[in-house]
Design a protein around this motif. Structure first.
Motif, PDB file in Angstrom:
ATOM      1  N   LYS A 110     -14.760 -27.376   2.687  1.00  0.00           N
ATOM      2  CA  LYS A 110     -13.675 -26.815   3.481  1.00  0.00           C
ATOM      3  C   LYS A 110     -13.397 -25.396   3.008  1.00  0.00           C
ATOM      4  CE  LYS A 110      -9.013 -27.864   5.117  1.00  0.00           C
ATOM      5  NZ  LYS A 110      -7.862 -28.795   5.016  1.00  0.00           N
ATOM      6  N   ASP A 111     -13.400 -24.439   3.951  1.00  0.00           N
ATOM      7  CA  ASP A 111     -13.197 -23.028   3.618  1.00  0.00           C
ATOM      8  C   ASP A 111     -11.894 -22.549   4.250  1.00  0.00           C
ATOM      9  OD1 ASP A 111     -13.240 -20.291   3.273  1.00  0.00           O
ATOM     10  OD2 ASP A 111     -15.380 -20.088   3.679  1.00  0.00           O
ATOM     11  N   PRO A 112     -10.821 -22.415   3.471  1.00  0.00           N
ATOM     12  CA  PRO A 112      -9.531 -22.029   4.048  1.00  0.00           C
ATOM     13  C   PRO A 112      -9.499 -20.587   4.534  1.00  0.00           C
ATOM     14  CG  PRO A 112      -9.380 -22.033   1.661  1.00  0.00           C
ATOM     15  CD  PRO A 112     -10.734 -22.592   2.006  1.00  0.00           C
TER      16      PRO A 112
ATOM     17  N   PRO B  42     -11.662 -20.692   8.604  1.00  0.00           N
ATOM     18  CA  PRO B  42     -11.599 -21.962   9.341  1.00  0.00           C
ATOM     19  C   PRO B  42     -12.078 -21.860  10.784  1.00  0.00           C
ATOM     20  CG  PRO B  42      -9.419 -21.013   9.131  1.00  0.00           C
ATOM     21  CD  PRO B  42     -10.312 -20.184   8.277  1.00  0.00           C
TER      22      PRO B  42
END
Length: 255
Positions: free
Chosen positions: A119-121, A124
């Motif tokens: 997950k790449d904040p 997104p």
């Protein structure tokens, strides 16, 4: 003064748009640029794009032409970029032959699909992340991608209710690139069907998870029928990365 044809080279982040094509009840990239051009030139302008991109899909290299009778104002490109929102960037403006058509003169197109396994904040909306994915067999992904190069018709990878006149596409590239925590799919062809790349990516991922066999993919392609439980990968990871024209040497840049 006679009407002249101009071609814009541009890039955009598609997150906040309902795709390239003008929509009756949603904001599109085409409408946004049409409005800017019409305001700057003082007359209604209608762009013709090199192709459609769906809602949320991006373009690193896009081309669109328009016709205009009169002299272009000085430093038009810079003024347009200041007027347009930050998620649309105009790269170049060319005076082109009247015979050039942004869509029909293009001889090839390339797409890239970018995925993160974490997950790449910070990205997104521009890199896909699918939390439900299981373990992925990279060898099977490569085999699934390579299988497509054996075919010329791709009805299993076209969205329903498409208005395409043919399902034929001449693929020249279909491959996966594997990073430590990322996956990137590369595909090139003379043309693409509606939703084609996202359905192909979905197919490759299902094959890699063991939820779909290569034999099932081959049967669907042989029979030109839908895959069992087709899945379209999220729009966020898809980019139009290149549009190819054979006659670029005849284009004249506009300051």
């Amino acid at each position: 003064m006679s009407t002249r044809r101009y071609l814009l080279e541009l890039a955009y982040c598609g997150t906040d748009y309902a795709g390239w094509q003008r929509q009756p009840n949603a904001l599109s990239v085409e409408e946004t640029i049409d409005t800017a051009l019409s305001t700057m030139l003082g007359t209604p302008i209608k762009l013709v794009g090199c192709g459609r991109t769906d809602a949320g899909v991006h373009a690193e290299d896009y081309a669109a032409h328009f016709d205009f009778e009169g002299e272009l104002p000085p430093r038009l490109l810079g003024r347009l970029n200041r007027y347009l929102p930050a998620d649309i960037a105009l790269r170049a403006l060319h005076h082109v032959p009247e015979s050039l058509h942004a869509r029909f003169s293009a001889t090839g197109r390339s797409y890239i699909y970018r995925m993160s396994l974490e997950k790449d904040p910070f990205r997104p909306n521009t890199v896909a992340w699918v939390p439900a994915l299981g373990a992925l067999d990279h060898r099977k992904m490569e085999e699934a991608a390579a299988l497509l190069l054996e075919y010329s018709a791709f009805a299993p990878f076209c969205k329903t209710n498409s208005d395409a006149y043919t399902m034929n596409c001449a693929l020249t590239e279909s491959r996966w690139e594997f990073g430590e925590r990322s996956l990137t799919y590369h595909i090139s062809a003379n043309r693409f069907l509606r939703g084609m790349v996202r359905l192909i990516v979905g197919m490759c991922l299902r094959v890699a998870e063991g939820k779909l066999s290569l034999d099932e993919v081959r049967v669907a392609l042989d029979r030109q029928q839908r895959l069992p439980r087709p899945w379209s990968a999220p729009a966020a990871g898809l980019y139009l990365s290149r549009v190819i024209y054979l006659d670029r040497t005849s284009w004249r840049g506009v300051p």
